[in-house]
Write a protein that holds these residues in place. Structure first.
Motif, PDB file in Angstrom:
ATOM      1  N   LEU A  59     -17.780  -6.754  61.569  1.00  0.00           N
ATOM      2  CA  LEU A  59     -18.120  -5.337  61.760  1.00  0.00           C
ATOM      3  C   LEU A  59     -17.004  -4.600  62.517  1.00  0.00           C
ATOM      4  O   LEU A  59     -16.637  -3.471  62.169  1.00  0.00           O
ATOM      5  N   SER A  64     -12.343  -0.924  62.426  1.00  0.00           N
ATOM      6  CA  SER A  64     -10.924  -0.565  62.537  1.00  0.00           C
ATOM      7  C   SER A  64     -10.398  -0.051  61.201  1.00  0.00           C
ATOM      8  O   SER A  64      -9.577   0.867  61.162  1.00  0.00           O
ATOM      9  N   TRP A  78     -25.895  11.066  59.076  1.00  0.00           N
ATOM     10  CA  TRP A  78     -26.396   9.762  59.524  1.00  0.00           C
ATOM     11  C   TRP A  78     -27.881   9.890  59.809  1.00  0.00           C
ATOM     12  O   TRP A  78     -28.272  10.931  60.342  1.00  0.00           O
ATOM     13  N   GLU A  96     -16.880   3.354  54.887  1.00  0.00           N
ATOM     14  CA  GLU A  96     -17.749   3.818  55.980  1.00  0.00           C
ATOM     15  C   GLU A  96     -19.170   3.263  55.815  1.00  0.00           C
ATOM     16  O   GLU A  96     -19.803   2.829  56.784  1.00  0.00           O
ATOM     17  N   LEU A 153     -15.821  12.965  65.038  1.00  0.00           N
ATOM     18  CA  LEU A 153     -14.789  12.040  65.534  1.00  0.00           C
ATOM     19  C   LEU A 153     -14.146  12.509  66.839  1.00  0.00           C
ATOM     20  O   LEU A 153     -12.929  12.361  67.005  1.00  0.00           O
ATOM     21  N   VAL A 158     -15.337   8.377  70.115  1.00  0.00           N
ATOM     22  CA  VAL A 158     -14.797   7.218  69.381  1.00  0.00           C
ATOM     23  C   VAL A 158     -14.331   6.139  70.366  1.00  0.00           C
ATOM     24  O   VAL A 158     -14.572   4.947  70.157  1.00  0.00           O
ATOM     25  N   HIS A 161     -17.274   4.399  71.711  1.00  0.00           N
ATOM     26  CA  HIS A 161     -17.817   3.521  70.669  1.00  0.00           C
ATOM     27  C   HIS A 161     -17.054   2.187  70.671  1.00  0.00           C
ATOM     28  O   HIS A 161     -17.663   1.117  70.575  1.00  0.00           O
ATOM     29  N   LEU A 162     -15.751   2.264  70.830  1.00  0.00           N
ATOM     30  CA  LEU A 162     -14.941   1.039  70.888  1.00  0.00           C
ATOM     31  C   LEU A 162     -15.242   0.267  72.176  1.00  0.00           C
ATOM     32  O   LEU A 162     -15.454  -0.956  72.155  1.00  0.00           O
ATOM     33  N   ARG A 242      -4.402  11.426  68.160  1.00  0.00           N
ATOM     34  CA  ARG A 242      -5.346  11.626  69.252  1.00  0.00           C
ATOM     35  C   ARG A 242      -4.598  12.139  70.465  1.00  0.00           C
ATOM     36  O   ARG A 242      -3.411  11.936  70.597  1.00  0.00           O
TER      37      ARG A 242
HETATM   38  C1  HEM Z   1     -23.234  -2.882  66.517  1.00  0.00           C
HETATM   39  C2  HEM Z   1     -22.875  -1.741  65.986  1.00  0.00           C
HETATM   40  C3  HEM Z   1     -21.435  -1.257  65.847  1.00  0.00           C
HETATM   41  C4  HEM Z   1     -20.247  -1.803  66.271  1.00  0.00           C
HETATM   42  C5  HEM Z   1     -20.020  -3.109  67.051  1.00  0.00           C
HETATM   43  C6  HEM Z   1     -19.200  -0.900  65.855  1.00  0.00           C
HETATM   44  C7  HEM Z   1     -17.851  -1.095  66.104  1.00  0.00           C
HETATM   45  C8  HEM Z   1     -16.851  -0.216  65.721  1.00  0.00           C
HETATM   46  C9  HEM Z   1     -15.446  -0.395  66.006  1.00  0.00           C
HETATM   47  C10 HEM Z   1     -14.856  -1.547  66.809  1.00  0.00           C
HETATM   48  C11 HEM Z   1     -14.775   0.651  65.470  1.00  0.00           C
HETATM   49  C12 HEM Z   1     -13.257   0.910  65.531  1.00  0.00           C
HETATM   50  C13 HEM Z   1     -13.014   1.887  66.686  1.00  0.00           C
HETATM   51  C14 HEM Z   1     -11.555   2.156  66.935  1.00  0.00           C
HETATM   52  O1  HEM Z   1     -10.688   1.563  66.315  1.00  0.00           O
HETATM   53  O2  HEM Z   1     -11.298   3.013  67.818  1.00  0.00           O
HETATM   54  C15 HEM Z   1     -15.745   1.506  64.831  1.00  0.00           C
HETATM   55  C16 HEM Z   1     -15.458   2.672  64.176  1.00  0.00           C
HETATM   56  C17 HEM Z   1     -16.406   3.538  63.675  1.00  0.00           C
HETATM   57  N1  HEM Z   1     -17.778   3.378  63.707  1.00  0.00           N
HETATM   58 FE1  HEM Z   1     -18.766   1.761  64.431  1.00  0.00          FE
HETATM   59  N2  HEM Z   1     -19.767   0.151  65.197  1.00  0.00           N
HETATM   60  C18 HEM Z   1     -21.118  -0.017  65.169  1.00  0.00           C
HETATM   61  C19 HEM Z   1     -22.071   0.818  64.622  1.00  0.00           C
HETATM   62  C20 HEM Z   1     -21.791   2.028  64.020  1.00  0.00           C
HETATM   63  C21 HEM Z   1     -22.790   2.921  63.475  1.00  0.00           C
HETATM   64  C22 HEM Z   1     -24.306   2.671  63.433  1.00  0.00           C
HETATM   65  C23 HEM Z   1     -22.142   3.994  62.995  1.00  0.00           C
HETATM   66  C24 HEM Z   1     -22.853   5.187  62.367  1.00  0.00           C
HETATM   67  C25 HEM Z   1     -22.304   6.135  61.761  1.00  0.00           C
HETATM   68  C26 HEM Z   1     -20.711   3.802  63.250  1.00  0.00           C
HETATM   69  C27 HEM Z   1     -19.693   4.684  62.930  1.00  0.00           C
HETATM   70  C28 HEM Z   1     -18.348   4.469  63.114  1.00  0.00           C
HETATM   71  C29 HEM Z   1     -17.290   5.399  62.693  1.00  0.00           C
HETATM   72  C30 HEM Z   1     -17.500   6.748  62.012  1.00  0.00           C
HETATM   73  C31 HEM Z   1     -16.077   4.817  63.063  1.00  0.00           C
HETATM   74  C32 HEM Z   1     -14.666   5.391  62.810  1.00  0.00           C
HETATM   75  C33 HEM Z   1     -14.218   6.271  63.955  1.00  0.00           C
HETATM   76  C34 HEM Z   1     -12.886   6.943  63.611  1.00  0.00           C
HETATM   77  O3  HEM Z   1     -12.598   7.159  62.438  1.00  0.00           O
HETATM   78  O4  HEM Z   1     -12.137   7.268  64.541  1.00  0.00           O
HETATM   79  N3  HEM Z   1     -20.555   2.587  63.871  1.00  0.00           N
HETATM   80  N4  HEM Z   1     -17.004   0.961  64.998  1.00  0.00           N
END
Ligand code: HEM
Length: 243
Positions: A59, A64, A78, A96, A153, A158, A161-162, A242
């Motif tokens: 995931l 990434s 969403w 996505e 974003l 973001v 989230h990381l 960024r």
């Molecule tokens: C256990 C759940 C989740 C984990 C561990 C996780 C982990 C991650 C990681 C590690 C990244 C890369 C961040 C980066 O490189 O800065 C990412 C990107 C992203 N995640 Fe998740 N994620 C999860 C759930 C979700 C959910 C539910 C959504 C709902 C929409 C989501 C939406 C996104 C999006 C949109 C990005 C891209 C951000 C960007 O383009 O800058 N994620 N996620």
């Protein structure tokens, strides 16, 4: 049915022994008709946590890919994607959507791990706090995932989230390690435990904190390719790098 016993069983792990002042013990949960020893319960918890970690690793990799391919707003809503459960066939949308699908599978596996472990008294008393923390972090992570989309974003969202994703991964790793250690531990009287000196632990702790900070800072400042417009025609938050 309750079984009353004042004697601790010989194969009770050392973390559990000596803790229960109560004289009441419940019958051990059974798996496939067999009663599990505490060691077996810990071994299964460890395997479940490892399986969840394996899926979460995938995931994180896909997350990434979402970022580096600029697919973050390919699904502009969403929990649905363009108002649909099954998305249309377009590469960014599929990337996505795959991230979201994996997040759902990770959540289910994590809940299964927590539930399975929490109903076992010996496991709960040793790592109950960590199991609760994992659920809290998962909830925060899914909310932050949704916010990445709703806030177009925003770099702060973001990065959070990381940051929370890495913390969740580390929490699962700790659960897996402790459970694996408990599954192998021999019964040992509390007085016989060796006194531990800190050794290199503070140095390792500092190194870990620094690496974590470096990863989050890197996530904050790394340039991200953005799609100039979301598929619905909604403009993306920013293009280019960024802050
Ligand atoms: C256990 C759940 C989740 C984990 C561990 C996780 C982990 C991650 C990681 C590690 C990244 C890369 C961040 C980066 O490189 O800065 C990412 C990107 C992203 N995640 Fe998740 N994620 C999860 C759930 C979700 C959910 C539910 C959504 C709902 C929409 C989501 C939406 C996104 C999006 C949109 C990005 C891209 C951000 C960007 O383009 O800058 N994620 N996620």
């Amino acid at each position: 049915m309750l079984a009353f016993s004042a004697v601790q069983p010989q194969n009770t792990p050392r973390s559990v022994r000596g803790r229960s002042a109560a004289l009441v013990s419940f019958p051990r949960p059974a798996l496939g008709g067999r009663r599990l020893t505490p060691q077996q319960s810990f071994a299964i918890t460890s395997r479940l946590a490892l399986a969840t970690m394996g899926l979460m690793f995938a995931l994180i990799v896909v997350g990434s890919i979402v970022r580096t391919t600029g697919s973050g707003l390919a699904c502009p809503d969403w929990p649905l994607c363009e108002g649909r459960l099954i998305p249309r066939f377009e590469s960014h949308v599929l990337i996505e959507w795959t991230h979201r699908l994996l997040a759902l599978l990770v959540s289910l596996l994590l809940f299964a791990t927590v539930f399975w472990s929490a109903v076992r008294r010996e496991v709960r008393s040793r790592i109950g706090g960590l199991l609760g923390l994992a659920v809290l972090l998962l909830f925060a992570q899914v909310m932050l995932g949704a916010l990445t989309v709703w806030k177009l974003l925003s770099p702060a969202v973001v990065s959070s989230h990381l940051a929370v994703g890495l913390l969740l991964f580390a929490t699962l790793l700790t659960i897996a390690f402790i459970a694996a250690a408990e599954s192998e531990s021999e019964p040992e009287p509390v007085e016989a435990r060796p006194t531990r000196t800190p050794g290199l632990l503070p140095l390792f702790a500092l190194g870990t904190i620094l690496i974590y900070a470096q990863a989050v800072l890197g996530g904050w400042s790394a340039p991200a390719r953005r799609r100039s417009r979301a598929p619905t025609g909604r403009p993306a938050a920013a293009s280019g790098s960024r802050p």
